[in-house]
Design a protein around this motif. Structure first.
Motif, short mmCIF file in Angstrom:
data_model
loop_
_atom_site.label_atom_id
_atom_site.label_comp_id
_atom_site.label_asym_id
_atom_site.label_seq_id
_atom_site.Cartn_x
_atom_site.Cartn_y
_atom_site.Cartn_z
N SER A 5 0.81 -1.22 0.00
CA SER A 5 0.00 0.00 0.00
C SER A 5 0.83 1.27 0.00
N GLY A 6 2.07 1.22 0.47
CA GLY A 6 2.89 2.42 0.53
C GLY A 6 2.58 3.26 1.75
N GLN A 7 1.61 2.80 2.59
CA GLN A 7 1.23 3.57 3.75
C GLN A 7 2.08 3.19 4.96
N VAL A 8 2.29 4.17 5.82
CA VAL A 8 2.90 3.89 7.11
C VAL A 8 1.76 3.59 8.07
N GLN A 9 2.05 3.20 9.28
CA GLN A 9 1.04 2.70 10.20
C GLN A 9 -0.05 3.72 10.52
N GLY A 16 7.20 11.09 -0.63
CA GLY A 16 7.53 10.77 -2.02
C GLY A 16 6.70 9.66 -2.60
N GLN A 17 5.79 9.08 -1.81
CA GLN A 17 4.95 7.97 -2.26
C GLN A 17 3.54 8.52 -2.50
N SER A 18 3.06 8.48 -3.71
CA SER A 18 1.73 8.99 -4.04
C SER A 18 0.66 8.01 -3.57
#
Length: 145
Positions: A5-9, A16-18
């Motif tokens: 997902s590119g998400q942090v918790q 830099g992650q769309s």
């Protein structure tokens, strides 16, 4: 949180992650802009002719639009300028030199204003230096007593 997902918790994306990598490309216009441009392109000649006719008839706003398009703004002088600067300790004499040069037409008003502003800044620096010297002298006098 899934691995891809590119998400942090906390639910935010990493720097830099769309959130939508396949989203709208940079520079893409929205539909309203595209439609407005298409309408304008078809009527541009008529609109310009109308503005010119209104200006000729005395409409001040239309006249301003025409003048703004025909006459570019006056820019500052780019050629080197020679002004005789007197040797003086007086900041007001120095500032008056630039004001007189502008009044005589040897210096543009905007350049003269910049120079007078620079003289004002220099005067403040000189004043601070003089205060510093006086403070040092006072501290030395107090220590001697």
């Amino acid at each position: 949180m899934t691995e891809n997902s590119g998400q942090v918790q906390a639910g935010r994306f990493r720097p830099g992650q769309s959130g939508n990598p396949a989203g709208k490309p940079k520079g893409a216009k929205n539909r309203a802009t595209i439609l407005a441009q298409a309408l304008f392109d078809n009527e541009a000649e008529v609109l310009v002719r109308t503005i010119i006719e209104l200006a000729k008839a005395g409409d001040m706003q239309a006249l301003k639009v025409c003048i703004d398009r025909l006459c570019p703004p006056i820019k500052a002088q780019s050629a080197p300028i020679q002004v005789e600067i007197p040797v003086t300790d007086s900041m007001s004499d120095l500032a008056n030199t630039f004001i007189k040069a502008a009044a005589d037409g040897r210096l543009s008003p905007d350049v003269a204003a910049q120079m007078v502003s620079a003289v004002g800044t220099l005067a403040r620096v000189v004043e601070i230096d003089e205060l510093k010297e006086r403070l040092i002298a006072l501290e030395a006098a107090v220590i001697r007593k």
